[in-house]
Design a protein around this motif. Structure first.
Motif, PDB file in Angstrom:
ATOM      1  N   ALA A 150      -3.811 -13.057  -2.684  1.00  0.00           N
ATOM      2  CA  ALA A 150      -2.758 -12.067  -2.909  1.00  0.00           C
ATOM      3  C   ALA A 150      -3.297 -10.645  -2.750  1.00  0.00           C
ATOM      4  CB  ALA A 150      -2.136 -12.252  -4.290  1.00  0.00           C
ATOM      5  N   LEU A 151      -4.481 -10.377  -3.285  1.00  0.00           N
ATOM      6  CA  LEU A 151      -5.069  -9.043  -3.128  1.00  0.00           C
ATOM      7  C   LEU A 151      -5.358  -8.746  -1.660  1.00  0.00           C
ATOM      8  CD1 LEU A 151      -7.556  -8.666  -6.118  1.00  0.00           C
ATOM      9  CD2 LEU A 151      -5.473  -7.356  -5.688  1.00  0.00           C
ATOM     10  N   MET A 152      -5.865  -9.741  -0.944  1.00  0.00           N
ATOM     11  CA  MET A 152      -6.168  -9.542   0.475  1.00  0.00           C
ATOM     12  C   MET A 152      -4.892  -9.296   1.278  1.00  0.00           C
ATOM     13  SD  MET A 152      -9.199 -12.252   1.205  1.00  0.00           S
ATOM     14  CE  MET A 152     -10.787 -12.106   0.402  1.00  0.00           C
ATOM     15  N   ILE A 153      -3.834 -10.002   0.927  1.00  0.00           N
ATOM     16  CA  ILE A 153      -2.559  -9.810   1.625  1.00  0.00           C
ATOM     17  C   ILE A 153      -1.960  -8.452   1.275  1.00  0.00           C
ATOM     18  CG2 ILE A 153      -0.186 -10.654   1.792  1.00  0.00           C
ATOM     19  CD1 ILE A 153      -1.448 -13.520   1.570  1.00  0.00           C
ATOM     20  N   MET A 154      -2.061  -8.052   0.014  1.00  0.00           N
ATOM     21  CA  MET A 154      -1.585  -6.715  -0.372  1.00  0.00           C
ATOM     22  C   MET A 154      -2.326  -5.647   0.420  1.00  0.00           C
ATOM     23  SD  MET A 154      -1.043  -7.047  -4.473  1.00  0.00           S
ATOM     24  CE  MET A 154      -0.070  -5.571  -4.731  1.00  0.00           C
ATOM     25  N   LEU A 155      -3.612  -5.874   0.629  1.00  0.00           N
ATOM     26  CA  LEU A 155      -4.411  -4.941   1.415  1.00  0.00           C
ATOM     27  C   LEU A 155      -3.938  -4.921   2.865  1.00  0.00           C
ATOM     28  CD1 LEU A 155      -6.920  -3.098   1.657  1.00  0.00           C
ATOM     29  CD2 LEU A 155      -8.176  -5.161   2.286  1.00  0.00           C
ATOM     30  N   ALA A 156      -3.691  -6.109   3.411  1.00  0.00           N
ATOM     31  CA  ALA A 156      -3.282  -6.202   4.816  1.00  0.00           C
ATOM     32  C   ALA A 156      -1.937  -5.521   5.058  1.00  0.00           C
ATOM     33  CB  ALA A 156      -3.223  -7.659   5.254  1.00  0.00           C
ATOM     34  N   ILE A 157      -1.048  -5.548   4.070  1.00  0.00           N
ATOM     35  CA  ILE A 157       0.265  -4.921   4.258  1.00  0.00           C
ATOM     36  C   ILE A 157       0.309  -3.483   3.751  1.00  0.00           C
ATOM     37  CG2 ILE A 157       1.525  -7.106   4.293  1.00  0.00           C
ATOM     38  CD1 ILE A 157       2.326  -6.672   1.409  1.00  0.00           C
ATOM     39  N   ALA A 158      -0.812  -2.987   3.257  1.00  0.00           N
ATOM     40  CA  ALA A 158      -0.861  -1.616   2.723  1.00  0.00           C
ATOM     41  C   ALA A 158      -0.529  -0.580   3.792  1.00  0.00           C
ATOM     42  CB  ALA A 158      -2.222  -1.317   2.111  1.00  0.00           C
ATOM     43  N   ASP A 159      -0.879  -0.890   5.040  1.00  0.00           N
ATOM     44  CA  ASP A 159      -0.586   0.055   6.122  1.00  0.00           C
ATOM     45  C   ASP A 159       0.730  -0.274   6.826  1.00  0.00           C
ATOM     46  OD1 ASP A 159      -1.319  -2.251   7.464  1.00  0.00           O
ATOM     47  OD2 ASP A 159      -2.888  -1.312   8.672  1.00  0.00           O
ATOM     48  N   SER A 160       1.565  -1.084   6.161  1.00  0.00           N
ATOM     49  CA  SER A 160       2.896  -1.469   6.640  1.00  0.00           C
ATOM     50  C   SER A 160       2.877  -2.334   7.893  1.00  0.00           C
ATOM     51  CB  SER A 160       3.766  -0.234   6.906  1.00  0.00           C
ATOM     52  OG  SER A 160       3.889   0.523   5.739  1.00  0.00           O
ATOM     53  N   HIS A 161       1.739  -2.943   8.192  1.00  0.00           N
ATOM     54  CA  HIS A 161       1.652  -3.817   9.364  1.00  0.00           C
ATOM     55  C   HIS A 161       0.663  -4.940   9.076  1.00  0.00           C
ATOM     56  CE1 HIS A 161       1.863  -5.130  13.456  1.00  0.00           C
ATOM     57  NE2 HIS A 161       0.576  -4.923  13.636  1.00  0.00           N
ATOM     58  N   PHE A 162       1.167  -6.160   8.975  1.00  0.00           N
ATOM     59  CA  PHE A 162       0.332  -7.336   8.714  1.00  0.00           C
ATOM     60  C   PHE A 162      -0.017  -7.960  10.059  1.00  0.00           C
ATOM     61  CE2 PHE A 162       0.034 -11.388   5.840  1.00  0.00           C
ATOM     62  CZ  PHE A 162      -1.341 -11.386   5.999  1.00  0.00           C
ATOM     63  N   ASP A 163      -1.109  -7.515  10.619  1.00  0.00           N
ATOM     64  CA  ASP A 163      -1.586  -7.906  11.932  1.00  0.00           C
ATOM     65  C   ASP A 163      -2.030  -9.372  11.937  1.00  0.00           C
ATOM     66  OD1 ASP A 163      -4.085  -8.044  13.876  1.00  0.00           O
ATOM     67  OD2 ASP A 163      -2.868  -6.330  14.521  1.00  0.00           O
ATOM     68  N   ASP A 164      -1.929 -10.044  13.099  1.00  0.00           N
ATOM     69  CA  ASP A 164      -2.378 -11.436  13.218  1.00  0.00           C
ATOM     70  C   ASP A 164      -3.876 -11.566  12.949  1.00  0.00           C
ATOM     71  OD1 ASP A 164       0.145 -12.425  13.794  1.00  0.00           O
ATOM     72  OD2 ASP A 164      -0.137 -12.320  15.973  1.00  0.00           O
ATOM     73  N   ARG A 165      -4.648 -10.564  13.322  1.00  0.00           N
ATOM     74  CA  ARG A 165      -6.098 -10.591  13.059  1.00  0.00           C
ATOM     75  C   ARG A 165      -6.373 -10.515  11.562  1.00  0.00           C
ATOM     76  NH1 ARG A 165      -7.318  -5.729  16.990  1.00  0.00           N
ATOM     77  NH2 ARG A 165      -5.358  -5.196  16.008  1.00  0.00           N
ATOM     78  N   GLU A 166      -5.573  -9.713  10.853  1.00  0.00           N
ATOM     79  CA  GLU A 166      -5.721  -9.631   9.396  1.00  0.00           C
ATOM     80  C   GLU A 166      -5.348 -10.972   8.752  1.00  0.00           C
ATOM     81  OE1 GLU A 166      -4.790  -4.932   8.518  1.00  0.00           O
ATOM     82  OE2 GLU A 166      -3.095  -6.281   8.910  1.00  0.00           O
ATOM     83  N   ARG A 167      -4.260 -11.562   9.222  1.00  0.00           N
ATOM     84  CA  ARG A 167      -3.827 -12.859   8.686  1.00  0.00           C
ATOM     85  C   ARG A 167      -4.907 -13.920   8.916  1.00  0.00           C
ATOM     86  NH1 ARG A 167       0.841 -15.027   7.108  1.00  0.00           N
ATOM     87  NH2 ARG A 167       2.078 -13.311   7.908  1.00  0.00           N
ATOM     88  N   ALA A 168      -5.454 -13.950  10.120  1.00  0.00           N
ATOM     89  CA  ALA A 168      -6.499 -14.931  10.441  1.00  0.00           C
ATOM     90  C   ALA A 168      -7.732 -14.721   9.565  1.00  0.00           C
ATOM     91  CB  ALA A 168      -6.864 -14.838  11.917  1.00  0.00           C
ATOM     92  N   THR A 169      -8.052 -13.481   9.285  1.00  0.00           N
ATOM     93  CA  THR A 169      -9.207 -13.190   8.423  1.00  0.00           C
ATOM     94  C   THR A 169      -8.953 -13.650   6.997  1.00  0.00           C
ATOM     95  OG1 THR A 169      -9.788 -11.301   9.815  1.00  0.00           O
ATOM     96  CG2 THR A 169     -10.747 -11.358   7.605  1.00  0.00           C
ATOM     97  N   VAL A 170      -7.753 -13.409   6.488  1.00  0.00           N
ATOM     98  CA  VAL A 170      -7.402 -13.872   5.138  1.00  0.00           C
ATOM     99  C   VAL A 170      -7.514 -15.397   5.070  1.00  0.00           C
ATOM    100  CG1 VAL A 170      -5.546 -14.100   3.444  1.00  0.00           C
ATOM    101  CG2 VAL A 170      -5.927 -11.910   4.568  1.00  0.00           C
ATOM    102  N   VAL A 171      -6.946 -16.075   6.039  1.00  0.00           N
ATOM    103  CA  VAL A 171      -6.983 -17.546   6.055  1.00  0.00           C
ATOM    104  C   VAL A 171      -8.425 -18.047   6.116  1.00  0.00           C
ATOM    105  CG1 VAL A 171      -6.380 -19.590   7.422  1.00  0.00           C
ATOM    106  CG2 VAL A 171      -4.675 -17.794   7.030  1.00  0.00           C
ATOM    107  N   ARG A 172      -9.231 -17.459   6.991  1.00  0.00           N
ATOM    108  CA  ARG A 172     -10.637 -17.878   7.117  1.00  0.00           C
ATOM    109  C   ARG A 172     -11.399 -17.670   5.810  1.00  0.00           C
ATOM    110  NH1 ARG A 172     -15.017 -14.937   7.774  1.00  0.00           N
ATOM    111  NH2 ARG A 172     -13.901 -13.086   8.470  1.00  0.00           N
ATOM    112  N   LEU A 173     -11.241 -16.505   5.200  1.00  0.00           N
ATOM    113  CA  LEU A 173     -11.974 -16.207   3.968  1.00  0.00           C
ATOM    114  C   LEU A 173     -11.554 -17.119   2.820  1.00  0.00           C
ATOM    115  CD1 LEU A 173     -11.979 -12.321   4.172  1.00  0.00           C
ATOM    116  CD2 LEU A 173     -13.965 -13.830   4.394  1.00  0.00           C
ATOM    117  N   VAL A 174     -10.266 -17.361   2.676  1.00  0.00           N
ATOM    118  CA  VAL A 174      -9.790 -18.231   1.595  1.00  0.00           C
ATOM    119  C   VAL A 174     -10.263 -19.661   1.834  1.00  0.00           C
ATOM    120  CG1 VAL A 174      -7.748 -19.194   0.473  1.00  0.00           C
ATOM    121  CG2 VAL A 174      -7.841 -16.762   1.003  1.00  0.00           C
TER     122      VAL A 174
END
Length: 146
Positions: free
Chosen positions: A29-53
């Motif tokens: 949740a914190l990582m996703i909040m970070l990814a959407i902080a700039d109002s754009h949840f990029d596919d690279r950010e999503r892939a990084t969240v999934v990989r890290l979790v």
């Protein structure tokens, strides 16, 4: 009436111990909040969240998808980062909390741009999880220089 008030103040609430799934949910949740902080949840950010979790939790793909979906909903409906950071603060040792921050930096750098809102959010998480400024800087530099 005073007896009721006294009973209310004397009641001790036992806080449940967070499970590893709770920790992973809060981290995601914190990582996703970070990814959407700039109002754009990029596919690279999503892939990084999934990989890290996935690396941290060892969940299978179905469990991972469920956890990420729930974390995304929690992140979007949350009013602050406090609930997630305090959950991690209670459940993790200092080194593990620093690793969460390192993961957050990885998410922030995933799209190649560090937005001022992303850096500010990581700084606030560090403050709430009692992570030193030195470790904030070191984790940022480690991820940046990779």
């Amino acid at each position: 009436m005073f007896k009721a008030l006294k009973a209310l103040f004397e009641a001790t609430e036992v806080q449940p111990t967070p499970t590893s799934n709770d920790v992973e949910s809060a981290t995601a949740a914190l990582m996703i909040m970070l990814a959407i902080a700039d109002s754009h949840f990029d596919d690279r950010e999503r892939a990084t969240v999934v990989r890290l979790v996935k690396e941290r939790s060892g969940l299978n793909d179905a469990e991972l998808d469920t956890l990420i979906s729930e974390a995304e909903q929690a992140a979007k409906s949350a009013t602050s980062i406090y609930e997630f950071s305090q959950q991690l603060n209670k459940a993790l040792r200092y080194e593990d909390r620093v690793n969460v921050v390192r993961g957050m930096w990885e998410v922030a750098y995933a799209d190649g741009v560090i937005d001022k809102y992303e850096e500010h959010l990581i700084r606030r998480v560090c403050d709430l999880m009692y992570i030193s400024h030195q470790d904030f800087i070191q984790t940022r530099n480690l991820v940046r220089d990779q």
